[in-house]
Design a protein around this motif. Structure first.
Motif, PDB file in Angstrom:
ATOM      1  N   LEU A   1      -1.450   4.664  30.836  1.00 27.24           N
ATOM      2  CA  LEU A   1      -0.778   3.955  29.742  1.00 27.24           C
ATOM      3  C   LEU A   1       0.741   3.974  29.929  1.00 27.24           C
ATOM      4  CD1 LEU A   1      -2.722   5.050  26.516  1.00 27.24           C
ATOM      5  CD2 LEU A   1      -2.743   2.815  27.653  1.00 27.24           C
ATOM      6  N   ALA A   2       1.267   5.119  30.386  1.00 33.74           N
ATOM      7  CA  ALA A   2       2.705   5.201  30.636  1.00 33.74           C
ATOM      8  C   ALA A   2       3.136   4.203  31.708  1.00 33.74           C
ATOM      9  CB  ALA A   2       3.081   6.618  31.053  1.00 33.74           C
ATOM     10  N   LEU A   3       2.298   4.021  32.725  1.00 30.82           N
ATOM     11  CA  LEU A   3       2.593   3.021  33.750  1.00 30.82           C
ATOM     12  C   LEU A   3       2.475   1.607  33.191  1.00 30.82           C
ATOM     13  CD1 LEU A   3       0.689   4.529  36.818  1.00 30.82           C
ATOM     14  CD2 LEU A   3       3.157   4.470  36.461  1.00 30.82           C
ATOM     15  N   LEU A   4       1.482   1.392  32.324  1.00 30.59           N
ATOM     16  CA  LEU A   4       1.272   0.062  31.761  1.00 30.59           C
ATOM     17  C   LEU A   4       2.429  -0.375  30.881  1.00 30.59           C
ATOM     18  CD1 LEU A   4      -0.707  -2.314  31.459  1.00 30.59           C
ATOM     19  CD2 LEU A   4      -1.712  -1.116  29.502  1.00 30.59           C
ATOM     20  N   VAL A   5       3.025   0.573  30.173  1.00 30.52           N
ATOM     21  CA  VAL A   5       4.153   0.247  29.295  1.00 30.52           C
ATOM     22  C   VAL A   5       5.311  -0.351  30.089  1.00 30.52           C
ATOM     23  CG1 VAL A   5       5.928   1.281  27.815  1.00 30.52           C
ATOM     24  CG2 VAL A   5       3.541   1.920  27.515  1.00 30.52           C
ATOM     25  N   GLN A   6       5.413   0.017  31.359  1.00 31.16           N
ATOM     26  CA  GLN A   6       6.514  -0.473  32.178  1.00 31.16           C
ATOM     27  C   GLN A   6       6.484  -1.984  32.376  1.00 31.16           C
ATOM     28  OE1 GLN A   6       9.100   1.617  33.607  1.00 31.16           O
ATOM     29  NE2 GLN A   6       8.196   2.772  31.938  1.00 31.16           N
ATOM     30  N   VAL A   7       5.312  -2.598  32.268  1.00 31.99           N
ATOM     31  CA  VAL A   7       5.198  -4.040  32.530  1.00 31.99           C
ATOM     32  C   VAL A   7       5.288  -4.857  31.248  1.00 31.99           C
ATOM     33  CG1 VAL A   7       3.802  -3.582  34.569  1.00 31.99           C
ATOM     34  CG2 VAL A   7       2.670  -4.072  32.403  1.00 31.99           C
ATOM     35  N   VAL A   8       5.455  -4.217  30.097  1.00 34.70           N
ATOM     36  CA  VAL A   8       5.559  -4.934  28.821  1.00 34.70           C
ATOM     37  C   VAL A   8       7.028  -5.170  28.511  1.00 34.70           C
ATOM     38  CG1 VAL A   8       5.018  -4.896  26.364  1.00 34.70           C
ATOM     39  CG2 VAL A   8       3.435  -3.852  28.002  1.00 34.70           C
ATOM     40  N   PRO A   9       7.487  -6.427  28.471  1.00 36.50           N
ATOM     41  CA  PRO A   9       8.906  -6.688  28.161  1.00 36.50           C
ATOM     42  C   PRO A   9       9.246  -6.242  26.741  1.00 36.50           C
ATOM     43  CG  PRO A   9       7.826  -8.639  29.083  1.00 36.50           C
ATOM     44  CD  PRO A   9       6.738  -7.658  28.764  1.00 36.50           C
ATOM     45  N   PHE A  10      10.428  -5.639  26.610  1.00 35.92           N
ATOM     46  CA  PHE A  10      10.846  -5.168  25.288  1.00 35.92           C
ATOM     47  C   PHE A  10      10.966  -6.320  24.298  1.00 35.92           C
ATOM     48  CE2 PHE A  10      14.304  -4.103  22.282  1.00 35.92           C
ATOM     49  CZ  PHE A  10      13.712  -3.025  21.656  1.00 35.92           C
ATOM     50  N   GLN A  11      11.287  -7.525  24.782  1.00 38.94           N
ATOM     51  CA  GLN A  11      11.461  -8.667  23.905  1.00 38.94           C
ATOM     52  C   GLN A  11      10.182  -9.016  23.142  1.00 38.94           C
ATOM     53  OE1 GLN A  11      12.536  -8.412  26.958  1.00 38.94           O
ATOM     54  NE2 GLN A  11      14.755  -8.659  26.791  1.00 38.94           N
ATOM     55  N   LEU A  12       9.011  -8.714  23.736  1.00 36.07           N
ATOM     56  CA  LEU A  12       7.750  -8.981  23.048  1.00 36.07           C
ATOM     57  C   LEU A  12       7.545  -8.063  21.849  1.00 36.07           C
ATOM     58  CD1 LEU A  12       5.252  -9.521  26.016  1.00 36.07           C
ATOM     59  CD2 LEU A  12       6.308 -11.258  24.558  1.00 36.07           C
ATOM     60  N   LEU A  13       8.207  -6.920  21.853  1.00 38.46           N
ATOM     61  CA  LEU A  13       8.009  -5.931  20.795  1.00 38.46           C
ATOM     62  C   LEU A  13       9.102  -5.985  19.729  1.00 38.46           C
ATOM     63  CD1 LEU A  13       7.222  -2.893  23.143  1.00 38.46           C
ATOM     64  CD2 LEU A  13       5.583  -4.458  22.087  1.00 38.46           C
ATOM     65  N   MET A  14      10.114  -6.811  19.921  1.00 38.78           N
ATOM     66  CA  MET A  14      11.265  -6.761  19.039  1.00 38.78           C
ATOM     67  C   MET A  14      10.932  -7.154  17.599  1.00 38.78           C
ATOM     68  SD  MET A  14      14.447  -8.074  21.359  1.00 38.78           S
ATOM     69  CE  MET A  14      15.500  -8.002  19.931  1.00 38.78           C
ATOM     70  N   ILE A  15      10.142  -8.207  17.417  1.00 37.59           N
ATOM     71  CA  ILE A  15       9.840  -8.658  16.060  1.00 37.59           C
ATOM     72  C   ILE A  15       9.019  -7.624  15.297  1.00 37.59           C
ATOM     73  CG2 ILE A  15       8.787 -10.464  14.652  1.00 37.59           C
ATOM     74  CD1 ILE A  15      11.392 -11.221  16.135  1.00 37.59           C
ATOM     75  N   PRO A  16       7.887  -7.133  15.854  1.00 39.16           N
ATOM     76  CA  PRO A  16       7.166  -6.079  15.109  1.00 39.16           C
ATOM     77  C   PRO A  16       7.998  -4.812  14.917  1.00 39.16           C
ATOM     78  CG  PRO A  16       6.206  -6.412  17.301  1.00 39.16           C
ATOM     79  CD  PRO A  16       7.134  -7.549  17.048  1.00 39.16           C
ATOM     80  N   LEU A  17       8.839  -4.470  15.890  1.00 39.72           N
ATOM     81  CA  LEU A  17       9.701  -3.303  15.730  1.00 39.72           C
ATOM     82  C   LEU A  17      10.714  -3.523  14.610  1.00 39.72           C
ATOM     83  CD1 LEU A  17      10.464  -2.166  19.397  1.00 39.72           C
ATOM     84  CD2 LEU A  17       9.339  -0.819  17.623  1.00 39.72           C
ATOM     85  N   TYR A  18      11.256  -4.715  14.540  1.00 39.08           N
ATOM     86  CA  TYR A  18      12.218  -5.005  13.477  1.00 39.08           C
ATOM     87  C   TYR A  18      11.557  -4.905  12.101  1.00 39.08           C
ATOM     88  CZ  TYR A  18      15.620  -7.423  10.597  1.00 39.08           C
ATOM     89  OH  TYR A  18      16.519  -7.733   9.608  1.00 39.08           O
ATOM     90  N   VAL A  19      10.355  -5.466  11.977  1.00 35.75           N
ATOM     91  CA  VAL A  19       9.637  -5.388  10.703  1.00 35.75           C
ATOM     92  C   VAL A  19       9.343  -3.933  10.346  1.00 35.75           C
ATOM     93  CG1 VAL A  19       7.484  -5.981   9.517  1.00 35.75           C
ATOM     94  CG2 VAL A  19       8.637  -7.686  10.958  1.00 35.75           C
ATOM     95  N   LEU A  20       8.916  -3.155  11.327  1.00 37.36           N
ATOM     96  CA  LEU A  20       8.575  -1.757  11.084  1.00 37.36           C
ATOM     97  C   LEU A  20       9.805  -0.940  10.687  1.00 37.36           C
ATOM     98  CD1 LEU A  20       6.362   0.490  11.304  1.00 37.36           C
ATOM     99  CD2 LEU A  20       7.127   0.810  13.673  1.00 37.36           C
ATOM    100  N   ILE A  21      10.885  -1.079  11.453  1.00 40.65           N
ATOM    101  CA  ILE A  21      12.056  -0.230  11.233  1.00 40.65           C
ATOM    102  C   ILE A  21      12.903  -0.712  10.056  1.00 40.65           C
ATOM    103  CG2 ILE A  21      14.253   0.484  12.263  1.00 40.65           C
ATOM    104  CD1 ILE A  21      12.813   0.672  14.930  1.00 40.65           C
ATOM    105  N   ALA A  22      13.102  -2.028   9.947  1.00 37.85           N
ATOM    106  CA  ALA A  22      13.974  -2.540   8.889  1.00 37.85           C
ATOM    107  C   ALA A  22      13.264  -2.607   7.542  1.00 37.85           C
ATOM    108  CB  ALA A  22      14.491  -3.929   9.274  1.00 37.85           C
ATOM    109  N   ARG A  23      12.015  -3.110   7.531  1.00 44.73           N
ATOM    110  CA  ARG A  23      11.337  -3.289   6.242  1.00 44.73           C
ATOM    111  C   ARG A  23      10.563  -2.052   5.809  1.00 44.73           C
ATOM    112  NH1 ARG A  23       6.586  -7.560   5.909  1.00 44.73           N
ATOM    113  NH2 ARG A  23       5.519  -5.780   6.873  1.00 44.73           N
TER     114      ARG A  23
END
Length: 279
Positions: A109-131
């Motif tokens: 899983l740690a290796l798999l995370v390396q291929v996931v662009p951070f930009q794909l996670l920005m919207i859910p991360l923003y909702v989680l952290i900001a809201r």
């Protein structure tokens, strides 16, 4: 003998030319930041001393406060490095030394995370952290998405795998617990990994723009990279020498990173960790 000397001279000559080619953009940026009237041509790299001034730094500091931007960048970067080292060491040690069910799957899983662009996670991360967490316009909100770095986990795991298992076994026989083994035996042997992970991690948050720009609206909390982008977009044209002011800000942003790598480059060497075992 003469052939070997000639080859060495040619090698140093090629390396010197390469070094000058890589250093020239930094030199040109510094010179441009000191010019009263910017000259974008090649001749601008060798300006008239009468055309040199420090007013560009004063002009940009009046608009965005370079000191506050540097402090915010330092807090953001320092928090990310702290989380990277603490969790990277703990996770890397667990994956390399301890025996537990699911260890291989977790490493995959740690290796798999390396291929996931951070930009794909920005919207859910923003909702989680900001809201959900209410951490918008806070330093913690900037730091959290980068607090655990899977690349650092992999680096530490590979270093811990090189440490002879006999050293861990000897410490356990002497009655040391796992945290004592980690602190007293493993960490002193992987200092190059600590420094490497810290320096490589430094570059990411120090130059990060997109996430701090998204999560912070208060200019007093924005790191220098975001402040410079806002300056370029909104107020650069209102200065007497916008290009010089922009390069002055870029110099302030680049100097800490370049300085760190120059100072610590000699520590990018691996210890002979196998020398701790005799026989």
């Amino acid at each position: 003998m003469k052939r070997a000397l000639g080859s060495k001279v040619a090698l140093y000559l090629v390396l010197s030319i390469g070094a000058l080619a890589f250093l020239f953009p930094f030199y040109y940026m510094i010179v441009t930041s000191l010019q009263t009237n910017s000259d974008p041509s090649l001749a601008g790299a060798f300006p008239n001393p009468a055309n040199l001034t420090g007013e560009n730094y004063v002009a940009i500091n009046d608009r965005i406060n370079l000191g506050v931007g540097l402090i915010n960048s330092g807090i953001f970067t320092g928090g990310v490095i702290l989380g990277t080292l603490v969790f990277g060491v703990l996770a890397g040690y667990a994956l390399a030394v301890l025996r537990w069910r699911g260890r291989g799957f977790t490493f995959a899983l740690a290796l798999l995370v390396q291929v996931v662009p951070f930009q794909l996670l920005m919207i859910p991360l923003y909702v989680l952290i900001a809201r959900d967490y209410g951490l918008a316009d806070t330093h913690l909100g900037m730091i959290l998405p980068f607090f655990i770095n899977s690349a650092a986990v992999i680096i530490f795991r590979q270093y811990f795998l090189q440490v002879p298992k006999e050293m861990f076994d000897a410490a356990r026989i002497d009655g040391a617990g796992e945290f004592r083994v980690l602190w007293s035996v493993a960490l002193p042997l992987v200092r190059p990994a600590l420094l490497t992970a810290a320096l490589l991690t430094f570059i990411g948050p120090w130059n990060e723009f997109l996430w701090p720009f998204l999560i912070t609206k208060d200019a007093a909390l924005q790191p220098l990279a975001v402040s410079l982008a806002n300056f370029i977009s909104n107020v650069a044209a209102s200065t007497s020498n916008p290009f010089g002011a922009m390069t002055a800000g870029a110099v302030v942003l680049a100097v800490p990173a370049v300085t760190l790598f120059i100072v610590f480059q000699r520590y990018f060497t691996s210890n002979d960790i196998g020398s701790g075992v005799k026989g």
